[in-house]
Design an enzyme around this catalytic site. Structure first.
Site, PDB file in Angstrom:
ATOM      1  CG  ASN A   1      58.438  27.066  17.341  1.00 55.85           C
ATOM      2  OD1 ASN A   1      58.740  28.263  17.381  1.00 55.85           O
ATOM      3  ND2 ASN A   1      57.605  26.518  18.221  1.00 55.85           N
TER       4      ASN A   1
ATOM      5  CD  GLU B   1      60.015  27.528  20.609  1.00 53.53           C
ATOM      6  OE1 GLU B   1      59.336  27.084  21.555  1.00 53.53           O
ATOM      7  OE2 GLU B   1      60.792  26.814  19.939  1.00 53.53           O
TER       8      GLU B   1
ATOM      9  CG  ASP C   1      57.990  17.090  24.193  1.00 49.64           C
ATOM     10  OD1 ASP C   1      58.710  18.090  24.356  1.00 49.64           O
ATOM     11  OD2 ASP C   1      56.876  16.955  24.728  1.00 49.64           O
TER      12      ASP C   1
END
Length: 343
Positions: A212, A215, A282
């Site tokens: 993301n 990150e 996920d």
């Protein structure tokens, strides 16, 4: 440039209706158990200034790498899970849930000195009021790392794509990641990494990494605004620096940005209403790995993952998307009838 639609709808429709069920995918990483206690909060405890939750329902779901597997299983893929759990009751619960989804868990090794990672949440109404974490996040001992790599080496040659689902809980060591990435590259198997932490050297050479925006900034050690041009520039730098094949940056309400060697595609979000982002990453990596296992184009794969994320963030708690829901999301976007190959 903005990706407005799919480049090959007929091929994508065939993939979702038929070919996806033939895809074999190995997921490696930090498997977790998510436990939810749902109840009502009507008063404060006389023992301490904390709310009392009268529990009405208890729910247990797969989390972390196991949730990636859950998404893939609901999409119809053949799924293999490799990782570490404790030798405890929570492992038994996780194994039961994996078995119900026909997920192969022979690669999920039990150890005596680490607990099964468990996240317990107490929900009052629609609001989370408490979370309890049970985990050990130290890097795996060498003996466990070796045992896991031995297990992975037996499964990997037969699969169509590999996911490394890193939650920073110790399974995805530098040696494990680099061994898997190099093995995948040598066999032409795409390795998709969902990263964690600010040291991405262990992901060097991966086919695709899915951070993301936060990150990405942490890995580059900069603060980055959620805008197209700064995101693209930083992603290109990180892709080159770490010799990554591709980067797909998820950007909350701004959608996603796919940066490849040849192009950058900015994909607007498809979420209509956001209740909970738990597990959305996920779902993204699961859909990507399934599509890339079929050698679907990267932009179409990213667009498909974006649609899937738009579905799951509208659900409360960790949620695994089904193939039917994904097909309906695609058909709704393209304004075609499901199964209508004339469109």
């Amino acid at each position: 440039m903005i990706q407005a639609g799919f480049s090959n709808w007929l091929s994508l429709q065939s993939f979702l209706s038929q070919r996806i069920t033939t895809k074999k995918i190995l997921v490696i990483g930090d498997s977790m158990l998510d436990r939810y206690y749902f109840g009502d909060v009507r008063r404060i405890s006389p023992e301490a200034p904390v709310p009392i939750a009268l529990i009405k329902e208890v729910k247990e779901t797969l989390g972390g790498a196991a949730n990636v597997c859950h998404n893939l299983a609901r999409l119809g893929c053949q799924v293999y899970l490799a990782g570490i759990t404790g030798n405890d009751y929570m492992r038994a619960v996780m194994i039961k849930l994996l078995g119900e989804q026909n997920i192969d868990y022979e690669g999920l090794l039990a150890v005596s000195d680490r607990p099964t990672i468990t996240k317990t949440r107490v929900i009052g109404g629609h609001q989370q009021i408490l979370r309890l974490d049970f985990e050990e996040s130290a890097p795996l001992a060498r003996k466990y790392e070796k045992a896991l790599l031995d297990t992975i080496s037996k499964i990997a040659p037969a699969v169509d794509s590999i996911v490394i689902s890193d939650y920073g809980k110790g399974v995805c060591t530098p040696k494990l990641c680099q061994t898997v990435i190099k093995e995948g590259a040598s066999r032409g198997i795409p390795v998709i990494v969902d990263p964690k932490g600010d040291d991405w050297r262990k992901y060097k050479g991966a086919y695709l990494v899915t951070p993301n925006l936060k990150e990405l900034g942490e890995a580059a050690k900069v603060v980055i605004p959620n805008e197209d041009i700064p995101t693209e520039r930083l992603a290109k730098k990180m892709r080159t620096r770490l010799q990554l094949g591709n980067l797909l940056v998820t950007r909350s309400e701004k959608g996603m940005s796919l940066v490849t060697e040849d192009d950058t595609v900015h994909i607007p979000t498809m979420a209509q209403e956001v209740f909970d982002v738990s597990g959305a990453g996920d779902t993204v990596v699961a859909v990507l790995s399934a599509a890339l296992a079929d050698r679907i184009g990267r932009a179409d794969a990213a667009q498909l993952a974006n649609l899937a994320a738009g579905v799951v963030v509208g659900k409360l708690g960790t949620y695994a998307i089904s193939r039917t829901e994904l097909v309906e999301a695609v058909a709704g976007t393209l304004h075609v009838k499901i199964g209508d190959e004339s469109q």
